[in-house]
Scaffold this motif. Structure first.
Motif, PDB file in Angstrom:
ATOM      1  N   PHE A  13       0.854  -1.083   0.100  1.00  0.00           N
ATOM      2  CA  PHE A  13      -0.028  -0.006   0.017  1.00  0.00           C
ATOM      3  C   PHE A  13       0.961   1.272   0.047  1.00  0.00           C
ATOM      4  O   PHE A  13       2.001   1.422   0.692  1.00  0.00           O
ATOM      5  N   ASP A  51      -3.346  -2.886 -12.915  1.00  0.00           N
ATOM      6  CA  ASP A  51      -3.507  -4.027 -13.754  1.00  0.00           C
ATOM      7  C   ASP A  51      -3.786  -3.549 -15.228  1.00  0.00           C
ATOM      8  O   ASP A  51      -4.130  -4.174 -16.078  1.00  0.00           O
ATOM      9  N   ASN A  69      -7.702  13.556  -0.370  1.00  0.00           N
ATOM     10  CA  ASN A  69      -7.630  12.458  -1.598  1.00  0.00           C
ATOM     11  C   ASN A  69      -6.332  11.658  -1.684  1.00  0.00           C
ATOM     12  O   ASN A  69      -6.605  10.631  -2.136  1.00  0.00           O
ATOM     13  N   ASN A  72      -6.443   9.252   1.080  1.00  0.00           N
ATOM     14  CA  ASN A  72      -7.312   8.302   0.658  1.00  0.00           C
ATOM     15  C   ASN A  72      -6.892   7.400  -0.340  1.00  0.00           C
ATOM     16  O   ASN A  72      -6.844   6.003  -0.062  1.00  0.00           O
ATOM     17  N   LEU A  73      -6.342   7.886  -1.317  1.00  0.00           N
ATOM     18  CA  LEU A  73      -5.818   6.830  -2.131  1.00  0.00           C
ATOM     19  C   LEU A  73      -4.425   5.823  -1.909  1.00  0.00           C
ATOM     20  O   LEU A  73      -4.725   4.872  -2.189  1.00  0.00           O
ATOM     21  N   HIS A  75      -4.004   5.109   1.011  1.00  0.00           N
ATOM     22  CA  HIS A  75      -4.446   3.988   1.786  1.00  0.00           C
ATOM     23  C   HIS A  75      -5.244   2.974   1.066  1.00  0.00           C
ATOM     24  O   HIS A  75      -5.136   1.886   1.466  1.00  0.00           O
ATOM     25  N   GLN A  76      -5.599   3.095  -0.256  1.00  0.00           N
ATOM     26  CA  GLN A  76      -6.187   2.236  -0.941  1.00  0.00           C
ATOM     27  C   GLN A  76      -5.501   1.467  -2.009  1.00  0.00           C
ATOM     28  O   GLN A  76      -5.633   0.258  -2.226  1.00  0.00           O
ATOM     29  N   LYS A  78      -2.258  -0.336  -4.004  1.00  0.00           N
ATOM     30  CA  LYS A  78      -1.196  -1.268  -3.646  1.00  0.00           C
ATOM     31  C   LYS A  78      -0.514  -1.678  -4.948  1.00  0.00           C
ATOM     32  O   LYS A  78      -1.431  -1.544  -6.053  1.00  0.00           O
TER      33      LYS A  78
ATOM     34  N   TRP D  48     -15.153   3.315  -3.471  1.00  0.00           N
ATOM     35  CA  TRP D  48     -15.042   2.086  -3.926  1.00  0.00           C
ATOM     36  C   TRP D  48     -14.578   1.152  -2.794  1.00  0.00           C
ATOM     37  O   TRP D  48     -14.109   1.622  -1.758  1.00  0.00           O
ATOM     38  N   ASP D  51      -9.351  -3.433  -0.802  1.00  0.00           N
ATOM     39  CA  ASP D  51      -8.853  -4.299   0.137  1.00  0.00           C
ATOM     40  C   ASP D  51      -8.736  -3.731   1.890  1.00  0.00           C
ATOM     41  O   ASP D  51      -8.157  -4.804   2.645  1.00  0.00           O
ATOM     42  N   ARG D  52      -9.056  -2.606   1.875  1.00  0.00           N
ATOM     43  CA  ARG D  52      -9.123  -1.912   3.351  1.00  0.00           C
ATOM     44  C   ARG D  52     -10.515  -2.143   3.911  1.00  0.00           C
ATOM     45  O   ARG D  52     -11.627  -2.546   3.158  1.00  0.00           O
ATOM     46  N   ARG D  54     -12.305   0.110   5.276  1.00  0.00           N
ATOM     47  CA  ARG D  54     -13.247   0.965   4.712  1.00  0.00           C
ATOM     48  C   ARG D  54     -13.039   1.564   3.265  1.00  0.00           C
ATOM     49  O   ARG D  54     -12.026   1.487   2.671  1.00  0.00           O
ATOM     50  N   PRO D  55     -14.086   2.176   2.772  1.00  0.00           N
ATOM     51  CA  PRO D  55     -14.034   2.542   1.346  1.00  0.00           C
ATOM     52  C   PRO D  55     -13.107   3.548   0.988  1.00  0.00           C
ATOM     53  O   PRO D  55     -13.073   4.494   1.750  1.00  0.00           O
ATOM     54  N   GLY D  56     -12.574   3.442  -0.112  1.00  0.00           N
ATOM     55  CA  GLY D  56     -11.975   4.723  -0.822  1.00  0.00           C
ATOM     56  C   GLY D  56     -12.647   5.732  -1.358  1.00  0.00           C
ATOM     57  O   GLY D  56     -13.925   5.452  -1.678  1.00  0.00           O
ATOM     58  N   VAL D  57     -12.451   6.941  -1.213  1.00  0.00           N
ATOM     59  CA  VAL D  57     -13.255   8.030  -1.421  1.00  0.00           C
ATOM     60  C   VAL D  57     -12.307   9.132  -2.564  1.00  0.00           C
ATOM     61  O   VAL D  57     -11.340   9.216  -1.821  1.00  0.00           O
ATOM     62  N   TYR D  58     -12.766   9.585  -3.466  1.00  0.00           N
ATOM     63  CA  TYR D  58     -12.101  10.597  -4.110  1.00  0.00           C
ATOM     64  C   TYR D  58     -13.187  11.659  -4.403  1.00  0.00           C
ATOM     65  O   TYR D  58     -14.146  11.323  -5.246  1.00  0.00           O
ATOM     66  N   LYS D  78     -10.386  -1.033  -9.629  1.00  0.00           N
ATOM     67  CA  LYS D  78     -11.293  -2.149  -9.921  1.00  0.00           C
ATOM     68  C   LYS D  78     -11.880  -2.308  -8.586  1.00  0.00           C
ATOM     69  O   LYS D  78     -11.396  -2.402  -7.515  1.00  0.00           O
TER      70      LYS D  78
END
Lengths: 265, 265, 265, 265
Positions: A13, A51, A69, A72-73, A75-76, A78, D48, D51-52, D54-58, D78
């Protein structure tokens, strides 16, 4: 002068390097230790390989420390190869198009340093950009111009030789124009697999660069992410760290003052 | 902690104070000297009184040092009363609605300091806001809440007494909730004619405040704009500087711990 | 395709034209009537002449309709010559540097139209920009490139002849490159005193342009600001409206296909 | 009035719905067909589940059509459950905090519609928000207030009943205040597994809502993403579409005018 991080290794991440360490890149954006300027608040960018064929990029003009943002990104998302960069402008405007990293196809590039007195030779550096990439120039930085110009010097086929030839040519323009300031280049390049981290300057004073490799996971940084200096090795002046996918990173000499030297690497 | 400037006097271009001095407000946004935090890059705002009934306001989330619009406006706009503020957030998001100054009709307000542990009593402070101003609350800062709540305590008719009563009430909420952090208030209020600059904290440690008055032109600042300290006087803790239009500024005691004290001023 | 307004006359608050009319420029940003595209939400800009040598400029990437700073400034700022522009990008990125108006010294320029297939000849148009203005290029639009290139064709000394020569040269590049799309140019230029509003296209289909002059106050617009069409005259294709300070505006023929024609005007 | 998309199914790149269809959400941001307003350019957001926890937000204030970061992220990210929303403000400021979706823990919510004359009862709606979520209120929209207030009515344990009870209570406040405008609610809620899409209005005129489910992949939209209307079913007025993870979506009646009705669903 800017601050940056590059990663190559097991999928990780982004926030593990960008946000979480004591002296993370976000922390450095507010208060860097080894840079000439303390604050790197003139925009930021992240780039990563997912991907898709091409890398994802998120660039914004706000300071990294204040952008929810970005947190947040990071954190999500990887990735097994990613870049992150916080900018301290040396002149060009604060604009997304001037934020690093820059990409062409799968290639991604970021830079800390500068072409001294760039304005004086901007026109000639941009003239080096190949026709098919000229419309790709979207900002006004010396960094983006260097990257695009490098495609005219064989960057795609030979990253190290192409970059050395580009720096050699640009430095030639600087000398011819009688400029006194130096060309400084602490930069990183990747195609999503192999990674090249350069540290070179025409006056031998390129910005700092450190690296660490544990269990195959490579981290290259402008300055260490934590206080444990035993973990971090410096990339010496005039060197390029080459990390081919799946292999240990190795240092090579890199000298753009003499053409051809770099190709030997 | 933030940095701010207030001006009252002959019509002056804003950049004379905001951009030009050696240690101008824009310079302080990147590197303040007397603040607890060095960088004030979490947005900024300017407010000025022109030919219209209500003050003009320009607020933006980018750092003051990097916004070409700010420099441009400050170069063009001339006013006899104006405010400028650079923000270092103590928590609330970086958003235009959280940037100072705040306005209600002709009244304009800006603040440096904080309601310690504001989250714990936010609901109760917002409950003080009069019904007709409740929809006017557009951000989430303690500063804006204090300003709007002050209208319930007579701010419009009695700026000093209204502000003291508000701080007294808010401090009462803090004590009742068992909060340990202090209420600190270095703030400025104007109606476009008279100007009030407050320095008060429940623990006697309000952020710094200085002023200078030459030929009737008053400048009030978080920290001096230049190295000539002989020009600048400190506003002491527990004081309010009152500058009625066309008259010399005078200091009064200001104590919000005891109700009614302030009214005597 | 974009929408714009130019004003020359007695000092007027900008919002009298930008925000207040039924079909004001801000209204057109959300819903234009005569443009090829309905929405002009890709940034905006205003430029005005105040007490300083150079015009003030405020440009932002948000849509004009949603920017409270724009409304606020237009309510406060009063000028005897001003421009306002809302952008609908034909390709180049949404960035402040790509928002109109553009300025060089006291000269200010804005444009609606395009160099068809600009990417194909961008390099050659930029090559026309004089050396001393090359670093001034801060965005990537065809409009800014046209403006800067015009300085190589005598724009500063002869606005109409210089612009005609520039369009002639650019159109020549288009023909030479075998481009099929047209060069369309509905644009405005001023030095803060005289004002020139051009309507010309290589295919005779330049975007619409209207004007109205009452008591010496001139308004030039992409489309009328209200429903009273009797007030508005169209600037015909192949014409330039010339408004020298303090004199009635007059129409001249303007043809960039034949060199020298324009100079006769 | 806004436009939104919700997806639940096999992991899918966001751009398959947000950017690629003929009438994608990005296309709708510039030119929607079934909305009361054509342009939805007042900011946007995506959310969305990755893998975490909590949801990711932008979320961003620029129009969706002009944000290269949005396109870039939607190309890379994705997810098996995601939301996307483009905003047309009914009043509240254009700010990130006012962009949908909103999240609390794993719950995510977005809305199209409005509490008519919200200003008149804003204070009372916000008073419903539970203490522990009060600081979570970061914007000024009716939508976010509804979502947070719903936690006081059992949203976490009973999404449908909780939402019905909230709407019932808010509508009660509207009636009590003598407001004449309607409460309209076309909204979506998910915990990253189950998805609830509501269409209800106090006057029976809730904004449009359509859905399509192929091979278990559910798409719920404000208006169809393409011209093939045979693929899309309308969610009728006064209904909630319930899509439990891995099961076909089913319609239930949903009536917030009578308490308890919804709980039967």
């Amino acid at each position: 002068m800017c601050r940056w991080i590059a990663y190559q290794g097991e999928p990780t991440f982004l926030d593990a390097l960008v946000a979480e360490p004591a002296h993370s890149l976000i922390a450095q954006s507010l208060c860097s230790v080894e840079a000439k300027v303390v604050t790197n608040g003139d925009g930021f960018g992240i780039g990563w390989y997912g991907d898709r064929d091409r890398p994802g990029v998120y660039r914004e003009v706000r300071p990294a420390w204040s952008d929810e943002n970005l947190r947040n990104l990071c954190h999500q998302v990887k990735a097994s190869v990613f870049f992150a960069h916080v900018r301290a402008s040396t002149g060009p405007a604060i604009a997304r198009a001037n934020c690093h990293p820059f990409t062409v196809g799968r290639l991604m590039f970021m830079h800390n340093g500068q072409i001294g007195q760039f304005c004086a030779i901007k026109r000639r550096v941009e003239a080096m950009i190949p026709d098919d990439l000229y419309h790709h120039r979207s900002g006004t930085t010396d960094s983006e111009a260097l990257f695009l110009a490098a495609f005219a010097h064989g960057l795609a086929a030979d990253p190290i030789g192409g970059m050395a030839a580009t720096l050699h040519a640009v430095h030639g323009l600087m000398l011819k124009a009688g400029l006194r300031e130096a060309l400084r280049f602490t930069a990183c390049l990747t195609d999503g697999r192999d990674l090249y981290a350069f540290r070179w300057a025409s006056d031998g004073r390129a910005p700092t660069l450190y690296w660490r490799q544990n269990h195959g996971n490579l981290v290259v940084v402008s300055e260490p992410l934590d206080g444990d200096r035993t973990q971090w090795s410096e990339v010496p002046q005039g060197c390029v760290l080459v990390a081919r996918s799946g292999r240990p990173a190795v240092l090579h000499g890199f000298d753009a003052t003499v053409t051809g030297t770099a190709k030997a690497a």
